[in-house]
Motif scaffolding. Structure first.
Motif, PDB file in Angstrom:
ATOM      1  N   THR A   1     -24.104 -20.983 -32.251  1.00 13.75           N
ATOM      2  CA  THR A   1     -22.672 -20.706 -32.200  1.00 13.75           C
ATOM      3  C   THR A   1     -22.262 -19.711 -33.265  1.00 13.75           C
TER       4      THR A   1
ATOM      5  N   ARG B   1     -16.171 -16.731 -33.611  1.00  9.69           N
ATOM      6  CA  ARG B   1     -15.440 -15.738 -32.824  1.00  9.69           C
ATOM      7  C   ARG B   1     -14.001 -15.685 -33.326  1.00  9.69           C
TER       8      ARG B   1
ATOM      9  N   GLU C   1     -18.255 -32.810 -33.151  1.00  8.32           N
ATOM     10  CA  GLU C   1     -18.786 -34.170 -33.010  1.00  8.32           C
ATOM     11  C   GLU C   1     -18.873 -34.871 -34.365  1.00  8.32           C
TER      12      GLU C   1
ATOM     13  N   TRP D   1     -15.420 -35.736 -35.494  1.00 16.93           N
ATOM     14  CA  TRP D   1     -14.916 -36.875 -34.713  1.00 16.93           C
ATOM     15  C   TRP D   1     -15.507 -38.182 -35.249  1.00 16.93           C
TER      16      TRP D   1
ATOM     17  N   GLN E   1     -18.238 -26.229 -24.848  1.00 17.92           N
ATOM     18  CA  GLN E   1     -19.405 -26.184 -25.724  1.00 17.92           C
ATOM     19  C   GLN E   1     -19.187 -24.972 -26.621  1.00 17.92           C
ATOM     20  N   PRO E   2     -19.331 -25.145 -27.944  1.00 21.53           N
ATOM     21  CA  PRO E   2     -18.857 -24.076 -28.829  1.00 21.53           C
ATOM     22  C   PRO E   2     -19.612 -22.761 -28.678  1.00 21.53           C
ATOM     23  N   ALA E   3     -20.884 -22.805 -28.357  1.00 18.06           N
ATOM     24  CA  ALA E   3     -21.655 -21.555 -28.277  1.00 18.06           C
ATOM     25  C   ALA E   3     -21.488 -20.887 -26.915  1.00 18.06           C
ATOM     26  N   SER E   4     -21.834 -21.584 -25.864  1.00 10.38           N
ATOM     27  CA  SER E   4     -21.810 -20.971 -24.530  1.00 10.38           C
ATOM     28  C   SER E   4     -20.414 -20.946 -23.935  1.00 10.38           C
TER      29      SER E   4
ATOM     30  N   ILE F   1     -28.036 -30.831 -28.488  1.00  8.48           N
ATOM     31  CA  ILE F   1     -27.654 -30.536 -29.876  1.00  8.48           C
ATOM     32  C   ILE F   1     -26.150 -30.420 -30.040  1.00  8.48           C
ATOM     33  N   HIS F   2     -25.432 -30.250 -28.950  1.00  7.16           N
ATOM     34  CA  HIS F   2     -23.984 -30.060 -29.069  1.00  7.16           C
ATOM     35  C   HIS F   2     -23.192 -31.364 -28.987  1.00  7.16           C
ATOM     36  N   ALA F   3     -23.758 -32.380 -28.376  1.00  9.45           N
ATOM     37  CA  ALA F   3     -23.020 -33.639 -28.259  1.00  9.45           C
ATOM     38  C   ALA F   3     -23.949 -34.775 -27.844  1.00  9.45           C
ATOM     39  N   GLY F   4     -23.725 -35.911 -28.468  1.00 11.18           N
ATOM     40  CA  GLY F   4     -24.427 -37.116 -28.061  1.00 11.18           C
ATOM     41  C   GLY F   4     -23.654 -37.827 -26.951  1.00 11.18           C
TER      42      GLY F   4
ATOM     43  N   TYR G   1     -20.087 -39.313 -27.840  1.00 10.97           N
ATOM     44  CA  TYR G   1     -19.069 -38.269 -28.007  1.00 10.97           C
ATOM     45  C   TYR G   1     -18.661 -37.722 -26.640  1.00 10.97           C
TER      46      TYR G   1
END
Lengths: 783, 264
Positions: A712, A715, A773, A776, B178-181, B241-244, B247
């Motif tokens: 990430t 931006r 996450e 949170w 999703q923060p990256a994509s 890696i972005h969320a379990g 969450y």
């Protein structure tokens, strides 16, 4: 101040070509007979190579050559080097330095490691043939995890037992222990500085050519320091003699440190171009940039701060494990040692400091300098432990800092960890930042957020950094293998225009504008008549390049020195022409004047006279062309205070930076617009590290964050409008009073952001990146 | 990218026969997934049959309370369509928030549905709105169309020609990116329709799906507070890696509440 002199917000002259698509980057350059390179790269983090079979690949369409490490070694090309020796504890004189072959010799040590070079007529043919090279790998267990590498069951390099590169220390251990024995309060934190990937907009690239007629090589390469590239490639890699190798770093699209280093690709292509008799172009694909550009940061640390009952810092004790990756990159060893722990005093009077650092090898990409290089790691650790101490002792965090600041009358100030700060007024920056951030109104804003079901937090960062790297003798004494002076060459043309060549390199910093402003100010030449030339070893004088916020402090000082010589010589010429004594000639605004008269000669006329010396002083050489080398007396020490305010939605962890204030003391500012842009970019990069970015390897050493689908980048919509201000205590140690501004934002911002987020989450520890996450989860725990 | 043969037929029938004649052919619509995959050498079709030259596949029509969108209509066109904005504003808004400007100007509704990415937005839209997918062979109800991860009811050579959406009473789509994509980490589409409340979830599990428990609760009481009482099962949630799982399950709930609130 003139419209184009020092202090003027001159628009960047280089932007015209960049913004209209007329930049000239390495990959834009194509030459007759050019071939294309593809590197066969290891898919494994750690493996033995039992054999390489390139028979089928060599027969594929368009293949010119396939070359391996054996052939590289047979031609006597030396391994890649690390230029800074770190002596360790207990009299250990040298760090463990495993051989770093430019092409693998029987073993690979990270995913992306270089196994073979394929040269073909087209890029697609090179890529296809690279897939056809059969490599017989025997996989080995991977060593992954900064905190787990030491004494791991697997050893990566036999030259580095226990995967240790060095066990280094700085400061006074017993004095620090004594400070803790007397402490009224001790704050302890365990903290991770996350690994990040540089992601320059332009991927690395090179174009290597050999001229059979002259026996000269020309290497175009994405370099922040072309002379250093040439020096290392000739003296250590031995691919070409220094006087026969021309290194050109043309327009370069960002570096952030990652283009300082001498990588396998340019060494191998420069060697191979002569071997195959054709020019060779290599341009990294973005996925190769992720895997193989030197990464940044990656520390795991424990920090303890001892305070007396009034919150006065008594001692700081730090242990850091620093991940150096699989091999030592060019300056890797210095980053977690002398670039890092020497900043642990911060802006404070902490009398006793001790830090030890274990540099460790893992099966990951090499780690080296990345915007800030060690100073962000020091600042993050220090400002997190200070903020935590303030919370634990229930002292206002701004007040705690104020109680411990080095006072303006205490300079020069010798810290317990090497550096002697020249000047500063940290309280002035803090006061101004608190005012601009309306800290006084925070409680009301927090109450308002809470009434809307949100959480709000405020975080400080009081940073200092060492820029203007560096006095050569000091560098040498600390193990550095180079001198870190800078050079400038000012050549007046007969028509009065000026060509200025310097050894720094512009890859986004705005040198073409800022350096021209310095010349315009010092020599009174209109800015449109000044050309700044960098990045070509055949044009400019030997120079050390651009990194460590050194260009204006060191390179700018060299330019001033050379300009002084121009004025000195000009006075002789003007005195002769104006029939006056040299001592009576005054120079200002481009005019040589006989003091107290209206007899005047413009510098352009002096230049013409110097090149057409019909009426000329005896014993003075023709020409107006001067050169200077400048070795700084000390580092420079920009410092300041950043304050971040966040609002969090506890139901999702969404974190918005609602206010960000930066007050920086950069000393004299040449171009406030460029400096403000540097601050914006630096904060953006720091916010990226703090909230978004993180290189993530799985337990097998595969890079999980290997593309923009998973890594990430910050931006525009992740960032607020920045509230930027300055204070100024000009450096007394260089002629411009400058300090450097390129890295400050990236150094200051991560702790400000994390201190704000943790403040909003009830003081919970959150490691970077503070993803939604994690935030949170912290909010859940706090409720 | 490996080499391939390129076809640009002018009719659906010609497209189907071009694919039938190919060794290992693929239809190309907007190419926003396929071309990127090919560039990375992760896909190597022998032939690409470009559907972009078939006029019949483009365009948006409204009749009898439903919106019909041609398969090669781009996301940008759907977002900008006054007809879609008027009949199903949630659909126009959803299309306007897919990817970035470049993606929206190339990517198509048919391509997105045929690909059926587990984090794509359109699969949630067709499920929640009860859309019907028309192909060169038949009509398929949305509930039958979505089969599994990257898997649909489409046969090998079958071409989506249009998608028909009955206009709901009200609807809203909420996406947590999703923060990256910036794909949907979790996206929830809620629609009040003549046949009751329909809820679809994307991004959370291996494939977009209806949310029967959420639907039951909202049919009972269409309010955000009704969502609070629903247990979102964590066991099928994606973990990356972005969320379990926990969450993501939480985000399903939060996005559902926001969507209900936005429905008004």
């Amino acid at each position: 101040m003139t419209e184009t002199g020092i202090g003027a917000a001159v628009r960047r002259t280089e932007d015209q070509r960049f913004l209209t698509g007329n930049g000239n980057y390495t990959d834009d350059i194509n030459v007759f007979g050019q071939t294309y390179a593809a590197f066969v790269r290891s898919p494994h983090a750690h493996a033995k190579i039992n054999g390489i079979n390139s028979t089928a690949a060599a027969a594929a369409d368009g293949v010119v050559a396939i070359l391996t490490g054996e052939e590289l070694a047979a031609d006597g090309v030396g391994p890649l080097i690390c230029g800074w020796n770190i002596a360790g504890k207990n009299g250990v004189e040298a760090h463990n330095s495993p051989v770093h072959h430019a092409l693998a010799m029987g073993k690979v040590n990270y995913v992306g490691d270089h196994v073979a070079l394929v040269v073909a007529e087209t890029q697609a043919q090179a890529d296809s043939a690279a897939e056809m090279v059969e490599v017989d790998y025997e996989e080995l267990p991977a060593v992954i995890g900064t905190g787990k590498a030491l004494n791991h069951a697997t050893t990566i390099h036999e030259e580095a037992p226990g995967n240790m590169c060095y066990d280094w220390e700085i400061g006074d251990a017993s004095a620090t222990d004594a400070a803790f024995a007397n402490a009224a309060h001790t704050t302890t934190i365990e903290i991770v500085n996350n690994r990040v990937i540089p992601n320059a907009m332009e991927p690395r690239a090179c174009l290597a050519q050999f001229n059979k007629g002259t026996g000269d090589w020309t290497l175009h390469v994405t370099s922040q320091n072309p002379h250093v590239h040439r020096l290392v490639m000739s003296a250590f890699n031995g691919v070409a003699p220094e006087h026969k190798l021309r290194v050109i770093a043309p327009d370069v699209g960002g570096g952030f440190g990652s283009k300082i280093f001498i990588y396998a690709e340019e060494v191998v292509c420069t060697w191979a171009t002569r071997k195959v008799g054709r020019p060779i172009k290599w341009t990294a694909k973005r996925s190769e940039s992720f895997l193989c550009d030197a990464h940044g940061r990656d520390h795991v640390s424990k920090a303890e701060l001892a305070l007396d009952a009034d919150g006065k810092f008594l001692g700081l004790r730090v242990n850091t494990k620093a991940n150096l990756g699989s091999y030592l990159s060019t300056f890797a060893s210095a980053v977690p040692t002398y670039m890092y722990a020497t900043l642990l005093a911060g802006t404070y009077t902490t009398p006793a400091i001790y830090c030890d650092v274990q540099g460790v090898f893992t099966n990951t990409a090499p780690v080296d300098a990345y915007r800030g290089a060690g100073r962000p790691e020091a600042t993050y650790l220090l400002e997190r432990v200070v903020e935590t101490a303030a919370r634990e002792m229930n002292i206002d965090p701004a007040d705690l800092r104020r109680r411990n600041y080095i006072q303006p009358d205490a300079f020069p100030y010798q810290t317990p960890v090497v550096h002697q700060y020249d000047i500063g007024d940290y309280g002035a920056s803090l006061d101004k930042a608190c005012d601009m951030a309306d800290v006084g109104g925070f409680a009301a804003r927090r109450a308002d957020s809470e009434s809307r079901g949100k959480r709000r937090g405020l975080g400080y960062s009081s940073y200092i950094e060492a820029c203007g790297i560096a006095p050569s003798a000091a560098v040498g004494a600390l193990g550095g293998g180079v001198g870190l002076w800078e050079s400038a060459d000012i050549r007046f043309n007969a028509t009065g225009s000026v060509t200025v060549m310097t050894g720094t390199h512009n890859h986004g910093q705005g040198h073409e504008t800022a350096f021209a402003q310095v010349i315009s100010e010092k020599l009174g030449v209109p800015i449109e008549n000044i050309e700044i030339v960098e990045g070509d070893t055949d044009k400019g004088p030997f120079g050390m390049g651009t990194y460590g916020s050194r260009s204006i402090a060191v390179g700018g000082s060299a330019i001033v020195k050379a300009a002084d010589k121009i004025v000195e010589k000009g006075k002789k010429i003007a005195a002769h022409c104006l029939e006056a004594a040299e001592d009576d000639i005054e120079f200002a605004g481009g005019n040589f004047t006989v003091a107290g008269t209206d007899k005047v000669m413009n510098i352009a006329e002096v230049a013409f006279t110097a090149y057409v010396p019909h009426n000329y002083p005896e014993g003075v050489e023709p020409g107006l062309h001067e050169q200077a080398f400048y070795d700084p007396l000390n580092f420079s020490f920009p410092a300041g205070v950043h304050i971040c305010e966040v609002e969090i939605d506890p139901t999702t962890g969404e974190t918005e930076i609602v206010n960000y204030t930066a007050v920086d003391d950069f000393g004299t500012i040449i171009n406030p617009m460029i400096v403000e842009g540097q601050v914006h970019g630096g904060i953006g990069q720091g916010v990226g590290q703090a909230m978004l970015e993180g290189a993530n390897y799985d337990e097998n050493g595969q890079l999980v964050t290997g593309s923009y689908m998973d890594y990430t980048m910050p931006r525009a919509d992740n960032l607020p409008n920045f509230n930027v201000g300055t204070t100024s205590t000009p450096s007394p140690l260089n002629p411009l009073g400058v300090k450097g501004a390129g890295e400050a934002g990236a150094i200051a911002s991560p702790p400000a952001v994390i201190n704000a987020i943790t403040d909003a989450c009830g003081g919970a520890m959150i490691d970077m990146p503070a993803t939604q996450e994690k935030v949170w989860q912290a909010c859940q725990a706090a409720e | 990218m490996y080499g391939f043969d390129y076809h640009r037929p002018g009719s659906v029938a010609d497209a189907a026969s071009a694919l039938g004649g190919a060794d290992d052919g693929k239809y190309l619509a907007g190419g926003q997934t396929l071309l990127a995959t090919m560039k990375q050498r992760l896909a190597s079709p022998s032939d690409l049959v470009d559907l972009g030259g078939i006029a019949d596949l483009k365009g948006i029509t409204v009749s009898g309370g439903s919106v019909s969108i041609g398969a090669t209509t781009t996301h940008a066109e759907v977002a900008a369509s006054a007809d879609v904005q008027g009949a199903i504003p949630a659909l126009a808004a959803m299309a306007g928030d897919i990817g970035d400007r470049q993606v929206r100007n190339a990517g198509t509704i048919g391509g997105s549905l045929a690909n059926n990415d587990p984090a794509a937005d359109y699969p949630a839209a067709i499920l929640a709105l009860g859309a019907t997918i028309t192909t060169n062979k038949r009509q398929i109800a949305a509930d039958d169309f979505i089969v599994g991860m990257f898997e649909t009811a489409l046969e090998e050579d079958e071409i989506i020609t249009s998608v028909s959406f009955p206009a709901p009473t009200s609807a809203a789509y909420m996406k947590f990116k999703q923060p990256a994509s910036r794909f949907a980490l979790v996206g929830v589409f809620v629609a009040k329709t003549a046949g009751g409340v329909r809820v679809a979830v994307t991004g959370a599990t291996s494939v977009a799906h209806r949310g029967p428990k959420l639907e039951a609760a909202l049919n009972e009481n269409f309010s955000a507070s009704a969502v609070d009482g629903v247990q979102i099962p964590v066991d099928h949630m994606n973990v990356d890696i972005h969320a379990g799982a926990e969450y993501r399950a939480n985000l399903v709930k939060v996005m559902a509440k926001r969507a209900v609130e936005a429905c008004g």
